[in-house]
Design a protein around this motif. Structure first.
Motif, PDB file in Angstrom:
ATOM      1  N   LEU A 122       8.878   1.062  10.531  1.00  0.00           N
ATOM      2  CA  LEU A 122       9.534   2.227  11.096  1.00  0.00           C
ATOM      3  C   LEU A 122       8.509   3.358  11.174  1.00  0.00           C
ATOM      4  CD1 LEU A 122      12.908   2.151   9.143  1.00  0.00           C
ATOM      5  CD2 LEU A 122      12.536   1.582  11.553  1.00  0.00           C
ATOM      6  N   PRO A 123       8.777   4.364  11.977  1.00  0.00           N
ATOM      7  CA  PRO A 123       7.823   5.470  12.135  1.00  0.00           C
ATOM      8  C   PRO A 123       7.933   6.524  11.040  1.00  0.00           C
ATOM      9  CG  PRO A 123       9.660   5.770  13.610  1.00  0.00           C
ATOM     10  CD  PRO A 123       9.875   4.445  12.936  1.00  0.00           C
ATOM     11  N   ILE A 124       7.946   6.082   9.807  1.00  0.00           N
ATOM     12  CA  ILE A 124       8.058   6.998   8.675  1.00  0.00           C
ATOM     13  C   ILE A 124       6.661   7.376   8.205  1.00  0.00           C
ATOM     14  CG2 ILE A 124       8.835   7.259   6.288  1.00  0.00           C
ATOM     15  CD1 ILE A 124      11.078   5.224   6.976  1.00  0.00           C
ATOM     16  N   ASP A 125       6.392   8.668   8.145  1.00  0.00           N
ATOM     17  CA  ASP A 125       5.136   9.155   7.593  1.00  0.00           C
ATOM     18  C   ASP A 125       5.223   8.991   6.082  1.00  0.00           C
ATOM     19  OD1 ASP A 125       3.121  10.755   6.416  1.00  0.00           O
ATOM     20  OD2 ASP A 125       3.157  12.166   8.076  1.00  0.00           O
ATOM     21  N   PRO A 126       4.369   8.143   5.484  1.00  0.00           N
ATOM     22  CA  PRO A 126       4.491   7.893   4.044  1.00  0.00           C
ATOM     23  C   PRO A 126       4.225   9.131   3.185  1.00  0.00           C
ATOM     24  CG  PRO A 126       2.529   6.834   4.910  1.00  0.00           C
ATOM     25  CD  PRO A 126       3.287   7.382   6.082  1.00  0.00           C
TER      26      PRO A 126
ATOM     27  N   THR B 122       0.847  -1.189   0.000  1.00  0.00           N
ATOM     28  CA  THR B 122       0.000   0.000   0.000  1.00  0.00           C
ATOM     29  C   THR B 122       0.883   1.241   0.000  1.00  0.00           C
ATOM     30  OG1 THR B 122      -1.715   1.251   1.183  1.00  0.00           O
ATOM     31  CG2 THR B 122      -0.178  -0.021   2.538  1.00  0.00           C
ATOM     32  N   ASP B 123       0.405   2.287  -0.643  1.00  0.00           N
ATOM     33  CA  ASP B 123       1.103   3.569  -0.621  1.00  0.00           C
ATOM     34  C   ASP B 123       0.853   4.315   0.688  1.00  0.00           C
ATOM     35  OD1 ASP B 123       2.137   3.155  -3.148  1.00  0.00           O
ATOM     36  OD2 ASP B 123       0.456   4.151  -4.154  1.00  0.00           O
ATOM     37  N   LYS B 124      -0.026   3.772   1.548  1.00  0.00           N
ATOM     38  CA  LYS B 124      -0.344   4.401   2.838  1.00  0.00           C
ATOM     39  C   LYS B 124       0.624   3.978   3.942  1.00  0.00           C
ATOM     40  CE  LYS B 124      -5.208   5.015   1.800  1.00  0.00           C
ATOM     41  NZ  LYS B 124      -6.581   4.721   2.208  1.00  0.00           N
ATOM     42  N   ALA B 125       1.690   3.313   3.555  1.00  0.00           N
ATOM     43  CA  ALA B 125       2.765   2.932   4.476  1.00  0.00           C
ATOM     44  C   ALA B 125       4.076   3.091   3.711  1.00  0.00           C
ATOM     45  CB  ALA B 125       2.580   1.493   4.956  1.00  0.00           C
ATOM     46  N   PRO B 126       5.173   3.244   4.432  1.00  0.00           N
ATOM     47  CA  PRO B 126       6.454   3.426   3.744  1.00  0.00           C
ATOM     48  C   PRO B 126       6.792   2.238   2.852  1.00  0.00           C
ATOM     49  CG  PRO B 126       6.691   3.788   6.108  1.00  0.00           C
ATOM     50  CD  PRO B 126       5.313   3.259   5.885  1.00  0.00           C
ATOM     51  N   ALA B 127       7.367   2.526   1.720  1.00  0.00           N
ATOM     52  CA  ALA B 127       7.818   1.465   0.820  1.00  0.00           C
ATOM     53  C   ALA B 127       8.981   0.722   1.467  1.00  0.00           C
ATOM     54  CB  ALA B 127       8.252   2.069  -0.512  1.00  0.00           C
ATOM     55  N   ALA B 128       9.137  -0.520   1.104  1.00  0.00           N
ATOM     56  CA  ALA B 128      10.268  -1.307   1.589  1.00  0.00           C
ATOM     57  C   ALA B 128      11.570  -0.632   1.158  1.00  0.00           C
ATOM     58  CB  ALA B 128      10.186  -2.727   1.045  1.00  0.00           C
ATOM     59  N   ILE B 129      12.544  -0.611   2.062  1.00  0.00           N
ATOM     60  CA  ILE B 129      13.835   0.016   1.742  1.00  0.00           C
ATOM     61  C   ILE B 129      14.908  -1.044   1.520  1.00  0.00           C
ATOM     62  CG2 ILE B 129      13.342   2.226   2.836  1.00  0.00           C
ATOM     63  CD1 ILE B 129      14.883   1.264   5.296  1.00  0.00           C
ATOM     64  N   GLY B 130      14.479  -2.216   1.121  1.00  0.00           N
ATOM     65  CA  GLY B 130      15.393  -3.314   0.861  1.00  0.00           C
ATOM     66  C   GLY B 130      14.666  -4.428   0.140  1.00  0.00           C
ATOM     67  N   PRO B 131      15.291  -5.591   0.045  1.00  0.00           N
ATOM     68  CA  PRO B 131      14.688  -6.721  -0.665  1.00  0.00           C
ATOM     69  C   PRO B 131      13.685  -7.486   0.206  1.00  0.00           C
ATOM     70  CG  PRO B 131      16.888  -7.301   0.050  1.00  0.00           C
ATOM     71  CD  PRO B 131      16.666  -5.872   0.441  1.00  0.00           C
TER      72      PRO B 131
ATOM     73  N   GLY C 148       7.863  11.065   4.129  1.00  0.00           N
ATOM     74  CA  GLY C 148       9.104  10.312   4.154  1.00  0.00           C
ATOM     75  C   GLY C 148       9.949  10.584   5.388  1.00  0.00           C
ATOM     76  N   LEU C 149       9.358  11.286   6.368  1.00  0.00           N
ATOM     77  CA  LEU C 149      10.087  11.674   7.573  1.00  0.00           C
ATOM     78  C   LEU C 149       9.470  11.053   8.827  1.00  0.00           C
ATOM     79  CD1 LEU C 149      10.375  15.487   6.764  1.00  0.00           C
ATOM     80  CD2 LEU C 149      12.127  13.734   6.396  1.00  0.00           C
ATOM     81  N   PHE C 150      10.256  11.020   9.894  1.00  0.00           N
ATOM     82  CA  PHE C 150       9.717  10.641  11.198  1.00  0.00           C
ATOM     83  C   PHE C 150       8.848  11.785  11.715  1.00  0.00           C
ATOM     84  CE2 PHE C 150      13.752   8.002  12.359  1.00  0.00           C
ATOM     85  CZ  PHE C 150      13.335   6.979  11.542  1.00  0.00           C
ATOM     86  N   PRO C 151       7.832  11.469  12.518  1.00  0.00           N
ATOM     87  CA  PRO C 151       7.046  12.547  13.121  1.00  0.00           C
ATOM     88  C   PRO C 151       7.900  13.309  14.136  1.00  0.00           C
ATOM     89  CG  PRO C 151       6.438  10.441  14.073  1.00  0.00           C
ATOM     90  CD  PRO C 151       7.386  10.149  12.951  1.00  0.00           C
ATOM     91  N   LYS C 152       7.564  14.557  14.361  1.00  0.00           N
ATOM     92  CA  LYS C 152       8.247  15.358  15.379  1.00  0.00           C
ATOM     93  C   LYS C 152       7.912  14.776  16.747  1.00  0.00           C
ATOM     94  CE  LYS C 152       9.471  19.107  12.810  1.00  0.00           C
ATOM     95  NZ  LYS C 152      10.649  18.819  12.047  1.00  0.00           N
ATOM     96  N   GLY C 153       8.852  14.852  17.665  1.00  0.00           N
ATOM     97  CA  GLY C 153       8.622  14.356  19.012  1.00  0.00           C
ATOM     98  C   GLY C 153       9.546  13.199  19.325  1.00  0.00           C
TER      99      GLY C 153
ATOM    100  N   PRO D 268      17.114   1.030  11.931  1.00  0.00           N
ATOM    101  CA  PRO D 268      17.362   1.745  10.680  1.00  0.00           C
ATOM    102  C   PRO D 268      16.957   3.213  10.761  1.00  0.00           C
ATOM    103  CG  PRO D 268      16.364  -0.387  10.234  1.00  0.00           C
ATOM    104  CD  PRO D 268      16.317  -0.185  11.726  1.00  0.00           C
ATOM    105  N   LYS D 269      17.746   4.041  10.116  1.00  0.00           N
ATOM    106  CA  LYS D 269      17.491   5.479  10.002  1.00  0.00           C
ATOM    107  C   LYS D 269      17.482   6.202  11.349  1.00  0.00           C
ATOM    108  CE  LYS D 269      15.064   5.285   5.615  1.00  0.00           C
ATOM    109  NZ  LYS D 269      15.649   6.329   4.788  1.00  0.00           N
ATOM    110  N   GLY D 270      17.977   5.542  12.399  1.00  0.00           N
ATOM    111  CA  GLY D 270      18.015   6.173  13.716  1.00  0.00           C
ATOM    112  C   GLY D 270      16.669   6.199  14.429  1.00  0.00           C
TER     113      GLY D 270
END
Length: 124
Positions: free
Chosen positions: A32-36, A6-15, A39-44, A111-113
């Motif tokens: 991960l907590p990526i806002d699709p 789904t495009d409503k969640a982050p795309a896979a960043i690997g295989p 493409g960023l983490f939420p503030k907080g 991943p991604k901190g």
């Protein structure tokens, strides 16, 4: 096996796939907590990241034709076990009895901190 995307969640960043449906279950990859939309983490902190991770998992489950009420097992990965209470407070807003089985572990790094990553296994 059926791939779920789904495009409503982050795309896979690997295989790997966002989720796989097999034998009446949906196995979602760790979210991960990526806002699709950004493409960023939420503030907080970990609370906001927990909410986003669960929302991502929820959107994947909806794309597969199920929802959080059908989750039978979760695994929560925390960058710092001191964040357990804050994560648990947000987590409890999304799940109700009978609660899914759960493991929560601290890991050296995500991943991604990220501060948290959550995977779910749901029945159809």
């Amino acid at each position: 096996m059926k791939t779920i995307h789904t495009d409503k969640a982050p795309a896979a960043i690997g295989p790997y796939s966002q989720a796989i449906e097999a034998n009446g279950f949906v196995f979602a990859s760790g979210q991960l907590p990526i806002d699709p939309s950004t493409g960023l983490f939420p503030k907080g902190g970990v609370a906001e990241q927990t909410r986003q991770s669960i929302l991502n998992a929820e959107n994947i489950l909806q794309a597969a034709g199920t929802d959080l009420k059908h989750v039978v097992k979760t695994t929560v990965y925390l960058a710092n076990m001191a964040d357990f209470g804050a994560m648990n407070e947000v987590y409890s807003q999304f799940f109700s009895e009978p609660y899914p089985a759960r493991s929560a572990v601290a890991v050296r790094e995500l991943p991604k901190g990220a501060l948290v990553e959550i995977e779910v296994l749901a029945a159809k």
